[in-house]
Design a protein around this motif. Structure first.
Motif, PDB file in Angstrom:
ATOM      1  N   ILE A 152       0.748  -1.102  -0.064  1.00  0.00           N
ATOM      2  CA  ILE A 152      -0.075  -0.102  -0.136  1.00  0.00           C
ATOM      3  C   ILE A 152       0.960   1.170  -0.024  1.00  0.00           C
ATOM      4  O   ILE A 152       1.998   1.166   0.398  1.00  0.00           O
ATOM      5  CB  ILE A 152      -0.814  -0.128   1.212  1.00  0.00           C
ATOM      6  N   HIS A 153       0.319   2.301  -0.474  1.00  0.00           N
ATOM      7  CA  HIS A 153       1.092   3.469  -0.607  1.00  0.00           C
ATOM      8  C   HIS A 153      -0.064   4.931  -0.444  1.00  0.00           C
ATOM      9  O   HIS A 153      -1.257   4.326  -0.813  1.00  0.00           O
ATOM     10  CB  HIS A 153       2.057   3.798  -1.646  1.00  0.00           C
ATOM     11  N   ASN A 154       0.297   5.938  -0.030  1.00  0.00           N
ATOM     12  CA  ASN A 154      -0.448   7.077  -0.063  1.00  0.00           C
ATOM     13  C   ASN A 154      -0.513   7.740  -1.610  1.00  0.00           C
ATOM     14  O   ASN A 154       0.392   7.442  -2.157  1.00  0.00           O
ATOM     15  CB  ASN A 154      -0.073   8.215   1.055  1.00  0.00           C
ATOM     16  N   ALA A 155      -1.704   8.180  -1.976  1.00  0.00           N
ATOM     17  CA  ALA A 155      -1.821   8.863  -3.132  1.00  0.00           C
ATOM     18  C   ALA A 155      -2.583  10.285  -2.732  1.00  0.00           C
ATOM     19  O   ALA A 155      -3.579  10.345  -1.845  1.00  0.00           O
ATOM     20  CB  ALA A 155      -2.840   8.391  -4.071  1.00  0.00           C
ATOM     21  N   ARG A 156      -2.149  11.465  -3.228  1.00  0.00           N
ATOM     22  CA  ARG A 156      -2.591  12.593  -2.827  1.00  0.00           C
ATOM     23  C   ARG A 156      -3.908  13.124  -3.905  1.00  0.00           C
ATOM     24  O   ARG A 156      -3.525  13.035  -5.213  1.00  0.00           O
ATOM     25  CB  ARG A 156      -1.813  13.938  -2.962  1.00  0.00           C
ATOM     26  N   ILE A 157      -5.026  13.511  -3.705  1.00  0.00           N
ATOM     27  CA  ILE A 157      -6.079  13.830  -4.377  1.00  0.00           C
ATOM     28  C   ILE A 157      -5.516  15.359  -4.920  1.00  0.00           C
ATOM     29  O   ILE A 157      -5.387  16.235  -4.305  1.00  0.00           O
ATOM     30  CB  ILE A 157      -7.337  14.122  -3.775  1.00  0.00           C
ATOM     31  N   THR A 158      -5.607  15.214  -6.174  1.00  0.00           N
ATOM     32  CA  THR A 158      -5.192  16.588  -7.143  1.00  0.00           C
ATOM     33  C   THR A 158      -6.181  17.322  -7.571  1.00  0.00           C
ATOM     34  O   THR A 158      -5.895  18.465  -7.789  1.00  0.00           O
ATOM     35  CB  THR A 158      -4.131  16.087  -8.169  1.00  0.00           C
ATOM     36  N   ARG A 159      -7.283  16.942  -7.361  1.00  0.00           N
ATOM     37  CA  ARG A 159      -8.421  17.637  -8.191  1.00  0.00           C
ATOM     38  C   ARG A 159      -9.902  17.138  -7.597  1.00  0.00           C
ATOM     39  O   ARG A 159      -9.929  15.847  -7.470  1.00  0.00           O
ATOM     40  CB  ARG A 159      -8.586  17.723  -9.583  1.00  0.00           C
ATOM     41  N   ASN A 160     -10.679  17.848  -7.191  1.00  0.00           N
ATOM     42  CA  ASN A 160     -12.098  17.333  -6.898  1.00  0.00           C
ATOM     43  C   ASN A 160     -12.810  16.748  -8.081  1.00  0.00           C
ATOM     44  O   ASN A 160     -12.730  17.457  -8.958  1.00  0.00           O
ATOM     45  CB  ASN A 160     -12.758  18.522  -6.184  1.00  0.00           C
ATOM     46  N   GLY A 161     -13.543  15.729  -7.611  1.00  0.00           N
ATOM     47  CA  GLY A 161     -14.473  15.230  -8.779  1.00  0.00           C
ATOM     48  C   GLY A 161     -14.998  13.938  -8.220  1.00  0.00           C
ATOM     49  O   GLY A 161     -15.224  13.755  -7.031  1.00  0.00           O
ATOM     50  N   PHE A 162     -15.393  12.957  -9.022  1.00  0.00           N
ATOM     51  CA  PHE A 162     -15.843  11.711  -8.384  1.00  0.00           C
ATOM     52  C   PHE A 162     -15.057  10.922  -7.486  1.00  0.00           C
ATOM     53  O   PHE A 162     -15.547  10.424  -6.575  1.00  0.00           O
ATOM     54  CB  PHE A 162     -16.412  10.703  -9.805  1.00  0.00           C
ATOM     55  N   PHE A 163     -13.742  10.931  -7.889  1.00  0.00           N
ATOM     56  CA  PHE A 163     -12.907  10.025  -6.966  1.00  0.00           C
ATOM     57  C   PHE A 163     -12.780  10.626  -5.782  1.00  0.00           C
ATOM     58  O   PHE A 163     -13.096   9.844  -4.731  1.00  0.00           O
ATOM     59  CB  PHE A 163     -11.381  10.334  -7.546  1.00  0.00           C
ATOM     60  N   SER A 164     -12.772  12.002  -5.512  1.00  0.00           N
ATOM     61  CA  SER A 164     -12.872  12.764  -4.239  1.00  0.00           C
ATOM     62  C   SER A 164     -14.238  12.499  -3.294  1.00  0.00           C
ATOM     63  O   SER A 164     -14.227  12.115  -2.265  1.00  0.00           O
ATOM     64  CB  SER A 164     -12.535  14.107  -4.067  1.00  0.00           C
ATOM     65  N   LYS A 165     -15.219  12.438  -4.084  1.00  0.00           N
ATOM     66  CA  LYS A 165     -16.628  12.233  -3.735  1.00  0.00           C
ATOM     67  C   LYS A 165     -16.883  11.079  -3.205  1.00  0.00           C
ATOM     68  O   LYS A 165     -17.510  10.817  -2.088  1.00  0.00           O
ATOM     69  CB  LYS A 165     -17.873  12.675  -4.973  1.00  0.00           C
ATOM     70  N   ALA A 166     -16.201  10.024  -4.049  1.00  0.00           N
ATOM     71  CA  ALA A 166     -16.595   8.617  -3.372  1.00  0.00           C
ATOM     72  C   ALA A 166     -15.904   8.523  -2.184  1.00  0.00           C
ATOM     73  O   ALA A 166     -16.367   7.660  -1.236  1.00  0.00           O
ATOM     74  CB  ALA A 166     -15.989   7.764  -4.441  1.00  0.00           C
ATOM     75  N   LEU A 167     -14.794   9.348  -1.859  1.00  0.00           N
ATOM     76  CA  LEU A 167     -13.773   9.162  -0.761  1.00  0.00           C
ATOM     77  C   LEU A 167     -14.218  10.143   0.401  1.00  0.00           C
ATOM     78  O   LEU A 167     -13.838  10.048   1.599  1.00  0.00           O
ATOM     79  CB  LEU A 167     -12.550   8.932  -0.837  1.00  0.00           C
ATOM     80  N   GLU A 168     -15.266  10.760   0.182  1.00  0.00           N
ATOM     81  CA  GLU A 168     -15.827  12.079   0.833  1.00  0.00           C
ATOM     82  C   GLU A 168     -14.486  12.832   1.271  1.00  0.00           C
ATOM     83  O   GLU A 168     -14.268  13.284   2.724  1.00  0.00           O
ATOM     84  CB  GLU A 168     -16.438  11.801   2.148  1.00  0.00           C
ATOM     85  N   SER A 219     -11.326  15.950  -0.538  1.00  0.00           N
ATOM     86  CA  SER A 219     -11.051  17.004  -1.091  1.00  0.00           C
ATOM     87  C   SER A 219      -9.768  17.059  -1.777  1.00  0.00           C
ATOM     88  O   SER A 219      -8.572  16.362  -1.337  1.00  0.00           O
ATOM     89  CB  SER A 219     -11.362  18.270  -0.544  1.00  0.00           C
ATOM     90  N   ALA A 220      -9.566  17.783  -2.633  1.00  0.00           N
ATOM     91  CA  ALA A 220      -7.971  18.054  -3.358  1.00  0.00           C
ATOM     92  C   ALA A 220      -7.196  18.410  -2.141  1.00  0.00           C
ATOM     93  O   ALA A 220      -7.552  19.229  -1.423  1.00  0.00           O
ATOM     94  CB  ALA A 220      -7.992  19.304  -4.237  1.00  0.00           C
ATOM     95  N   GLY A 221      -6.013  17.743  -2.262  1.00  0.00           N
ATOM     96  CA  GLY A 221      -5.189  17.935  -1.292  1.00  0.00           C
ATOM     97  C   GLY A 221      -4.971  17.101  -0.243  1.00  0.00           C
ATOM     98  O   GLY A 221      -3.968  16.818   0.507  1.00  0.00           O
ATOM     99  N   ASP A 222      -6.212  16.252  -0.005  1.00  0.00           N
ATOM    100  CA  ASP A 222      -6.156  15.209   0.947  1.00  0.00           C
ATOM    101  C   ASP A 222      -5.417  13.961   0.430  1.00  0.00           C
ATOM    102  O   ASP A 222      -5.197  13.879  -0.786  1.00  0.00           O
ATOM    103  CB  ASP A 222      -7.628  14.771   1.442  1.00  0.00           C
ATOM    104  N   GLU A 223      -5.046  12.991   1.402  1.00  0.00           N
ATOM    105  CA  GLU A 223      -4.105  11.841   1.117  1.00  0.00           C
ATOM    106  C   GLU A 223      -5.164  10.618   1.353  1.00  0.00           C
ATOM    107  O   GLU A 223      -6.049  10.698   2.222  1.00  0.00           O
ATOM    108  CB  GLU A 223      -2.893  11.784   1.603  1.00  0.00           C
ATOM    109  N   VAL A 224      -5.117   9.663   0.506  1.00  0.00           N
ATOM    110  CA  VAL A 224      -5.584   8.215   0.752  1.00  0.00           C
ATOM    111  C   VAL A 224      -4.825   7.012   0.506  1.00  0.00           C
ATOM    112  O   VAL A 224      -3.732   7.516  -0.293  1.00  0.00           O
ATOM    113  CB  VAL A 224      -6.819   8.319  -0.144  1.00  0.00           C
ATOM    114  N   THR A 225      -5.032   6.292   1.240  1.00  0.00           N
ATOM    115  CA  THR A 225      -4.215   5.045   1.118  1.00  0.00           C
ATOM    116  C   THR A 225      -4.763   3.939   0.101  1.00  0.00           C
ATOM    117  O   THR A 225      -5.866   3.647  -0.162  1.00  0.00           O
ATOM    118  CB  THR A 225      -3.881   4.097   2.420  1.00  0.00           C
ATOM    119  N   VAL A 226      -3.846   3.495  -0.930  1.00  0.00           N
ATOM    120  CA  VAL A 226      -4.355   2.835  -1.986  1.00  0.00           C
ATOM    121  C   VAL A 226      -3.459   1.386  -1.942  1.00  0.00           C
ATOM    122  O   VAL A 226      -2.388   1.569  -1.586  1.00  0.00           O
ATOM    123  CB  VAL A 226      -4.480   3.515  -3.333  1.00  0.00           C
ATOM    124  N   ASN A 227      -3.891   0.505  -2.799  1.00  0.00           N
ATOM    125  CA  ASN A 227      -3.091  -0.571  -3.043  1.00  0.00           C
ATOM    126  C   ASN A 227      -2.164  -0.589  -4.125  1.00  0.00           C
ATOM    127  O   ASN A 227      -2.552   0.099  -5.119  1.00  0.00           O
ATOM    128  CB  ASN A 227      -3.923  -1.963  -2.803  1.00  0.00           C
TER     129      ASN A 227
END
Length: 135
Positions: free
Chosen positions: A35-51, A53-61
């Protein structure tokens, strides 16, 4: 090239590509892998699914050995999440319709997977009913 190789050395349009992120091989079990972190670079459906915003980080596989090239995105597509090494983790069509691609496997992630499929279901219902999807 639309894809960049992520394991070992590679070239893209005649330029050397340095790989800094080690991804899990395809022959290994996917659930519970790297796993590693990914930074949301732009608001859209991806950020909406995860609740988020741009600038936030999320852990992905990570189970891939290739990634989408930012230089070769299709018309209208935007990068909406990137790993720390610049690898693209999510792209979206700049549209009211949900056209979303991710580099990881949300179906193998108990924490964020259900959020993606809930959004997919909701957007499919909106589309079928003739209403535009909502970001």
């Amino acid at each position: 090239h639309t894809l960049l190789k992520l394991t070992g050395a590679d070239t893209h349009r005649g330029h050397a590509v340095t790989v800094r992120l080690v991804h899990i091989g395809l022959n290994l079990k996917h659930k519970g892998g790297k796993i590693h972190n990914a930074r949301i670079t732009r608001n859209g459906f991806f950020s909406k699914a995860l609740e988020k915003s741009a600038g936030d980080e999320v852990t992905v596989n990570s189970f891939h050995h290739q990634a989408v090239s930012a230089a070769a995105l299709g018309n209208g597509f935007q990068v909406t999440a990137q790993a720390f090494d610049g690898s693209i983790e999510a792209i979206e069509l700049d549209s009211d319709r949900m056209v979303l691609g991710v580099q990881f496997h949300p179906e193998r992630m108990d924490d964020i997977g259900p959020s993606f499929f809930n959004l997919l279901t909701a957007e499919a219902i909106r589309y079928k009913s003739g209403r535009l999807c909502s970001q």
